[in-house]
Design an enzyme around this catalytic site. Structure first.
Site, short mmCIF file in Angstrom:
data_model
loop_
_atom_site.label_atom_id
_atom_site.label_comp_id
_atom_site.label_asym_id
_atom_site.label_seq_id
_atom_site.Cartn_x
_atom_site.Cartn_y
_atom_site.Cartn_z
N CYS A 22 6.22 102.28 25.59
CA CYS A 22 6.23 101.48 26.81
C CYS A 22 5.60 100.11 26.61
O CYS A 22 5.86 99.19 27.38
CB CYS A 22 5.51 102.22 27.94
SG CYS A 22 3.74 102.44 27.65
N CYS B 39 8.21 96.24 30.89
CA CYS B 39 7.00 97.03 30.62
C CYS B 39 5.77 96.12 30.54
O CYS B 39 4.70 96.48 31.02
CB CYS B 39 7.15 97.80 29.31
SG CYS B 39 8.24 99.23 29.41
#
Length: 244
Positions: free
Chosen positions: A228, A120
């Site tokens: 995320c 991420c």
């Protein structure tokens, strides 16, 4: 704008618009000097059309940043193109990780399997930070009902680590508010929602959600990970509510 007065400005914004509606908060934020220059960061996911539509009505030339991780569902990419055209977004910026960085850190595209946080950071967090350079703040679609880390979300937040403001116009909205807005404005839903995906991220890390499960349970299923990373820096959440 100077970082030294960031907290006072956010406090003023929250006090000024505390009792305003989501649409009013967004419209005022896009024109209020205390908020500065803003960009909307959108995943073009399950609920993104609401905020995208609001922006298209309030100020169509607002920069819209879309992070293409190169691991998204094909349906998301098609949906992004269709919405951008339908809403006539005039400043859409599609960003990706640099090829050299992908080759260096994830040459076989399997980093998400062994180190999802690092994946991420590589494909979302760093490209976004680069894209936000020059902006005083950014608009997000986060909402209080989405989880414990967002339960005390305010309309405006301090992002101390970057010296930017976050604007969360939908902070107080519930799922039924989103549905009503979409229906009233006849907005198209992401095609994967009807297939059991109420929260949509990258294809390898998103699974269907069963009836009765939390809407975000399909994100990084079976892992401790719940975000995320774009709302974190160095593993810590980079927001601080200013409601005093």
């Amino acid at each position: 704008m100077p970082r030294s007065d960031l907290a006072p400005r956010v406090a003023r914004l929250n006090a000024r618009y505390r009792h305003h509606s989501a649409t009013a908060v967004l419209e005022h934020a896009l024109h209020d000097p205390d908020a500065g220059s803003l960009a909307l960061v959108s995943s073009f996911g399950a609920e993104s059309v609401v905020l995208l539509h609001m922006v298209s009505v309030a100020r169509r030339d607002t920069p819209v940043i879309f992070i293409d991780t190169q691991m998204l569902f094909a349906e998301t990419l098609v949906y992004q193109q269709e919405l951008a055209e339908r809403l006539n977004l005039s400043d859409l910026r599609i960003i990706r990780a640099w090829d050299a960085e992908l080759q260096r850190h994830d040459p076989d595209g399997r980093l998400h399997q062994t180190a999802p946080d690092a994946c991420c950071a590589l494909r979302k967090t760093q490209p976004l930070q680069d894209a936000l350079a020059g902006f005083d703040g950014w608009i997000t679609g986060r909402k209080r009902y989405q989880g414990n880390s967002r339960a005390d979300l305010e309309f405006f937040e301090v992002e101390d680590a970057t010296g930017r403001i976050k604007v969360n116009p939908l902070a107080h909205w519930a799922p039924e508010d989103l549905r009503s807005y979409m229906e009233e404005n006849r907005l198209p839903r992401h095609p994967l929602v009807a297939k059991g995906y109420p929260s949509i991220g990258c294809a390898p890390c998103t699974s269907r959600v069963q009836n009765g499960e939390d809407p975000r349970s399909g994100r990084w299923r079976g892992q401790q990970k719940t975000e995320c990373g774009i709302h974190f820096v160095n593993g810590k959440i980079v927001r601080q509510g200013e409601n005093a």
